[in-house]
Enzyme design. Structure first.
Site, PDB file in Angstrom:
ATOM      1  N   ARG A 193       0.784  -1.194  -0.046  1.00 24.32           N
ATOM      2  CA  ARG A 193      -0.011   0.111  -0.080  1.00 24.32           C
ATOM      3  C   ARG A 193       0.991   1.265   0.143  1.00 24.32           C
ATOM      4  O   ARG A 193       0.246   2.380   0.040  1.00 24.32           O
ATOM      5  CB  ARG A 193      -0.933  -0.162   1.317  1.00 24.32           C
ATOM      6  N   ARG A 197      -9.844   7.021   4.697  1.00 23.35           N
ATOM      7  CA  ARG A 197      -9.243   5.917   3.885  1.00 23.35           C
ATOM      8  C   ARG A 197      -8.905   6.499   2.485  1.00 23.35           C
ATOM      9  O   ARG A 197      -7.900   6.015   1.931  1.00 23.35           O
ATOM     10  CB  ARG A 197     -10.219   4.520   4.054  1.00 23.35           C
TER      11      ARG A 197
END
Ligand code: B4P
Length: 187
Positions: free
Chosen positions: A88, A144
């Site tokens: 990520r 997020r």
């Protein structure tokens, strides 16, 4: 292979189908962390704080966890691995290259599920009604998505440069999307 995309893009959904069809070993770092949180391990307690706020768990922490998963499940990985939710960040991608190299392997393909933001929010809000996940509420979902744009999106360039990134339209039915992914894999 890596299945890549924003929160709510369908990574977990499509990973389940990939495992069934190709016999890959599935590593979802989100699932690993939720399992640690449920068991109240030291790693889980630390991760819980970040996840509840919609932030990423620190790189060194998740990289250590991933290394342990690779070492503990080596014999189950003969058909390949689908990494879901990892890497990520660019730091994680560099660490993954190194960890796989040490094990005589490499990332062969990165499948990016491309979905627009309104659809992502709608899916996650909808899942929040039944998932019980602390991070599936509108405020945390927005955070997020900011984190995704700031920290995860640069990976597209990282994997495009070494010709591994394959973007897929992530909208439509689950089966339609799966068909698009399979075409890329077989190519
Ligand atoms: P994850 O568990 O990876 O959560 P996610 O990004 O939201 O993806 P998820 O797999 O759950 O959703 P999916 O797209 O499959 O991570 C959770 C948290 O853990 C992160 O925010 C972070 O804090 C931490 N974390 C995890 N990995 C980390 C790392 N490497 N480094 C640092 N921190 C890390 O699906 C979403 C919904 O869409 C589902 O409800 C599904 O039913 C629905 N859906 C799927 N396909 C659809 C379709 N075609 N049409 C309509 N709906 C669809």
């Amino acid at each position: 292979m890596v299945i890549f995309g924003a929160p709510g893009s369908g990574k977990g959904t499509q990973s389940d189908k990939l495992i069934e069809k190709y016999g890959f070993y599935h590593i979802s770092t989100g699932d690993v962390l939720r399992d640690q949180i449920a068991r109240k391990t030291e790693a889980g307690i630390l991760a819980d704080r970040y996840i509840s706020e919609g932030h990423l768990v620190p790189d060194e922490h998740i990289i250590k966890i991933l290394g342990d998963v690779l070492d503990e499940n080596r014999e189950k990985m003969a058909n390949g691995i689908v990494f879901d939710g990892f890497p990520r960040t660019v730091n994680q991608a560099v660490a993954l290259e190194q960890m796989l190299k040490e094990r005589g392997s490499e990332v062969n393909a990165v499948i990016g599920l491309e979905v627009d933001e309104d659809e992502l929010i709608a899916r996650l809000v909808n899942r929040g009604k039944t998932s019980g996940r602390k991070d599936d509420n509108p405020e945390t979902i927005r955070e997020r998505l900011v984190v995704y744009h700031d920290s995860t999106c640069p990976l597209k360039e990282f994997y495009t440069k070494n010709n591994k990134y394959r973007g897929i339209d992530g909208t439509g039915s689950v089966d339609e999307i799966f068909e698009r992914i399979c075409k890329e894999i077989e190519r």
